[in-house]
Motif scaffolding. Structure first.
Motif, PDB file in Angstrom:
ATOM      1  N   PHE A  89       0.806  -1.224   0.000  1.00 14.98           N
ATOM      2  CA  PHE A  89       0.000   0.000   0.000  1.00 14.98           C
ATOM      3  C   PHE A  89       0.839   1.275   0.000  1.00 14.98           C
ATOM      4  N   GLY A  90       2.132   1.168   0.370  1.00 10.27           N
ATOM      5  CA  GLY A  90       2.991   2.339   0.441  1.00 10.27           C
ATOM      6  C   GLY A  90       2.746   3.136   1.706  1.00 10.27           C
ATOM      7  N   GLY A  91       3.320   4.325   1.750  1.00 10.35           N
ATOM      8  CA  GLY A  91       3.140   5.209   2.890  1.00 10.35           C
ATOM      9  C   GLY A  91       4.107   4.912   4.011  1.00 10.35           C
ATOM     10  N   ASP A  92       3.903   5.619   5.109  1.00  7.17           N
ATOM     11  CA  ASP A  92       4.720   5.473   6.312  1.00  7.17           C
ATOM     12  C   ASP A  92       3.814   5.152   7.488  1.00  7.17           C
ATOM     13  N   PHE A  93       4.356   4.468   8.463  1.00 11.49           N
ATOM     14  CA  PHE A  93       3.586   4.163   9.663  1.00 11.49           C
ATOM     15  C   PHE A  93       3.261   5.453  10.402  1.00 11.49           C
ATOM     16  N   ALA A  94       2.014   5.617  10.794  1.00  6.66           N
ATOM     17  CA  ALA A  94       1.600   6.786  11.574  1.00  6.66           C
ATOM     18  C   ALA A  94       2.037   6.641  13.021  1.00  6.66           C
ATOM     19  N   MET A  95       2.155   5.395  13.485  1.00  8.03           N
ATOM     20  CA  MET A  95       2.537   5.150  14.875  1.00  8.03           C
ATOM     21  C   MET A  95       3.063   3.728  15.012  1.00  8.03           C
ATOM     22  N   ILE A  96       4.106   3.573  15.806  1.00  7.97           N
ATOM     23  CA  ILE A  96       4.601   2.256  16.217  1.00  7.97           C
ATOM     24  C   ILE A  96       4.913   2.355  17.707  1.00  7.97           C
ATOM     25  N   MET A  97       4.251   1.511  18.498  1.00  9.12           N
ATOM     26  CA  MET A  97       4.515   1.445  19.935  1.00  9.12           C
ATOM     27  C   MET A  97       4.853  -0.005  20.282  1.00  9.12           C
ATOM     28  N   ARG A  98       5.926  -0.193  21.006  1.00  9.36           N
ATOM     29  CA  ARG A  98       6.293  -1.525  21.477  1.00  9.36           C
ATOM     30  C   ARG A  98       5.840  -1.685  22.929  1.00  9.36           C
ATOM     31  N   PHE A  99       5.794  -2.916  23.393  1.00  3.79           N
ATOM     32  CA  PHE A  99       5.388  -3.168  24.779  1.00  3.79           C
ATOM     33  C   PHE A  99       6.407  -2.615  25.769  1.00  3.79           C
ATOM     34  N   ASP A 100       7.667  -2.495  25.351  1.00  5.65           N
ATOM     35  CA  ASP A 100       8.710  -1.967  26.222  1.00  5.65           C
ATOM     36  C   ASP A 100       8.337  -0.563  26.700  1.00  5.65           C
ATOM     37  N   GLY A 101       8.337  -0.369  27.993  1.00 10.77           N
ATOM     38  CA  GLY A 101       8.027   0.936  28.565  1.00 10.77           C
ATOM     39  C   GLY A 101       6.594   1.107  29.028  1.00 10.77           C
ATOM     40  N   MET A 102       5.704   0.197  28.657  1.00 12.12           N
ATOM     41  CA  MET A 102       4.324   0.315  29.136  1.00 12.12           C
ATOM     42  C   MET A 102       4.233  -0.198  30.569  1.00 12.12           C
ATOM     43  N   ASP A 103       3.154   0.150  31.273  1.00 10.10           N
ATOM     44  CA  ASP A 103       2.954  -0.337  32.634  1.00 10.10           C
ATOM     45  C   ASP A 103       3.006  -1.858  32.648  1.00 10.10           C
ATOM     46  N   GLY A 104       3.813  -2.426  33.508  1.00  7.50           N
ATOM     47  CA  GLY A 104       3.932  -3.873  33.641  1.00  7.50           C
ATOM     48  C   GLY A 104       5.005  -4.498  32.765  1.00  7.50           C
ATOM     49  N   SER A 105       5.625  -3.712  31.883  1.00 11.02           N
ATOM     50  CA  SER A 105       6.619  -4.296  30.976  1.00 11.02           C
ATOM     51  C   SER A 105       7.886  -4.755  31.704  1.00 11.02           C
ATOM     52  N   GLU A 106       8.101  -4.241  32.911  1.00 10.50           N
ATOM     53  CA  GLU A 106       9.288  -4.664  33.654  1.00 10.50           C
ATOM     54  C   GLU A 106       9.228  -6.159  33.976  1.00 10.50           C
ATOM     55  N   ASN A 107       8.045  -6.763  33.933  1.00  9.55           N
ATOM     56  CA  ASN A 107       7.890  -8.191  34.202  1.00  9.55           C
ATOM     57  C   ASN A 107       7.873  -9.033  32.937  1.00  9.55           C
ATOM     58  N   MET A 108       8.048  -8.403  31.773  1.00  4.74           N
ATOM     59  CA  MET A 108       8.008  -9.114  30.491  1.00  4.74           C
ATOM     60  C   MET A 108       9.396  -9.605  30.100  1.00  4.74           C
ATOM     61  N   SER A 109       9.414 -10.635  29.267  1.00  8.76           N
ATOM     62  CA  SER A 109      10.680 -11.088  28.693  1.00  8.76           C
ATOM     63  C   SER A 109      11.177 -10.025  27.714  1.00  8.76           C
ATOM     64  N   ASP A 110      12.484 -10.035  27.452  1.00  8.76           N
ATOM     65  CA  ASP A 110      13.050  -9.087  26.489  1.00  8.76           C
ATOM     66  C   ASP A 110      12.398  -9.264  25.115  1.00  8.76           C
ATOM     67  N   GLU A 111      12.079 -10.508  24.764  1.00 12.45           N
ATOM     68  CA  GLU A 111      11.428 -10.786  23.476  1.00 12.45           C
ATOM     69  C   GLU A 111      10.046 -10.132  23.407  1.00 12.45           C
ATOM     70  N   ASP A 112       9.237 -10.284  24.459  1.00 13.23           N
ATOM     71  CA  ASP A 112       7.899  -9.687  24.472  1.00 13.23           C
ATOM     72  C   ASP A 112       7.961  -8.158  24.483  1.00 13.23           C
ATOM     73  N   LYS A 113       8.943  -7.604  25.160  1.00  9.24           N
ATOM     74  CA  LYS A 113       9.070  -6.139  25.209  1.00  9.24           C
ATOM     75  C   LYS A 113       9.251  -5.545  23.824  1.00  9.24           C
ATOM     76  N   GLN A 114       9.861  -6.282  22.905  1.00  8.64           N
ATOM     77  CA  GLN A 114      10.120  -5.773  21.559  1.00  8.64           C
ATOM     78  C   GLN A 114       8.964  -6.018  20.592  1.00  8.64           C
ATOM     79  N   LYS A 115       7.950  -6.731  21.023  1.00  5.16           N
ATOM     80  CA  LYS A 115       6.786  -6.964  20.159  1.00  5.16           C
ATOM     81  C   LYS A 115       5.950  -5.689  20.070  1.00  5.16           C
TER      82      LYS A 115
END
Length: 145
Positions: A25-51
């Motif tokens: 479709f082309g274009g640019d992403f309007a927003m990308i947010m990863r789980f890293d930094g959200m409330d509760g992410s300190e208990n996530m695996s490094d792999e999940d934080k990057q999803k």
């Protein structure tokens, strides 16, 4: 109402899927947010934080949005729950009205409330099993018309 857009759930392949859609479709992403930094992410695996927690790709006045479903958060992806219809509204009052009407006879899964990312947001499943997200975000009300 401003817009009705699909919201897609993936089992860890959101970024790959959205790069594929972007190549088409082309274009640019309007927003990308990863789980890293959200409330509760300190208990996530490094792999999940990057999803991907949220991604949005504008497509000719519309928006395709998505997220990764995390087993570590008790979520499970099955065919049938891998998408929502997202309603972008013009006010909190319109959001509340649509939420009340669509949830009649269905299931209120997340009440309308102010969220940490700045939107007034809620989720429900209607009596026909269709999953809905309702969002009022004054920052985007003029971008979807």
């Amino acid at each position: 109402m401003i817009a009705i857009n699909p919201y897609l759930n993936f089992d860890g392949t959101t970024e790959e899927a959205f790069n594929f859609y972007k190549s088409i479709f082309g274009g640019d992403f309007a927003m990308i947010m990863r789980f890293d930094g959200m409330d509760g992410s300190e208990n996530m695996s490094d792999e999940d934080k990057q999803k991907i927690m949220h991604i949005a790709l504008p497509v000719k006045g519309n928006m395709i949005m998505g997220t990764d479903v995390l087993g570590s958060m008790g979520q499970q992806l099955t065919v049938g729950n891998n998408f929502h219809l997202t309603l972008g509204t013009e006010s909190k009052e319109e959001s509340d009205d649509l939420y009340t009407k669509l949830s009649a006879g269905g299931e209120k899964t997340l009440p309308m409330q102010d969220m940490f990312w700045g939107a007034y947001y809620g989720q429900l499943t209607d009596k026909f099993g269709i999953q809905w997200m309702i969002s009022y975000d004054p920052r985007f009300t003029t971008q979807h018309t």
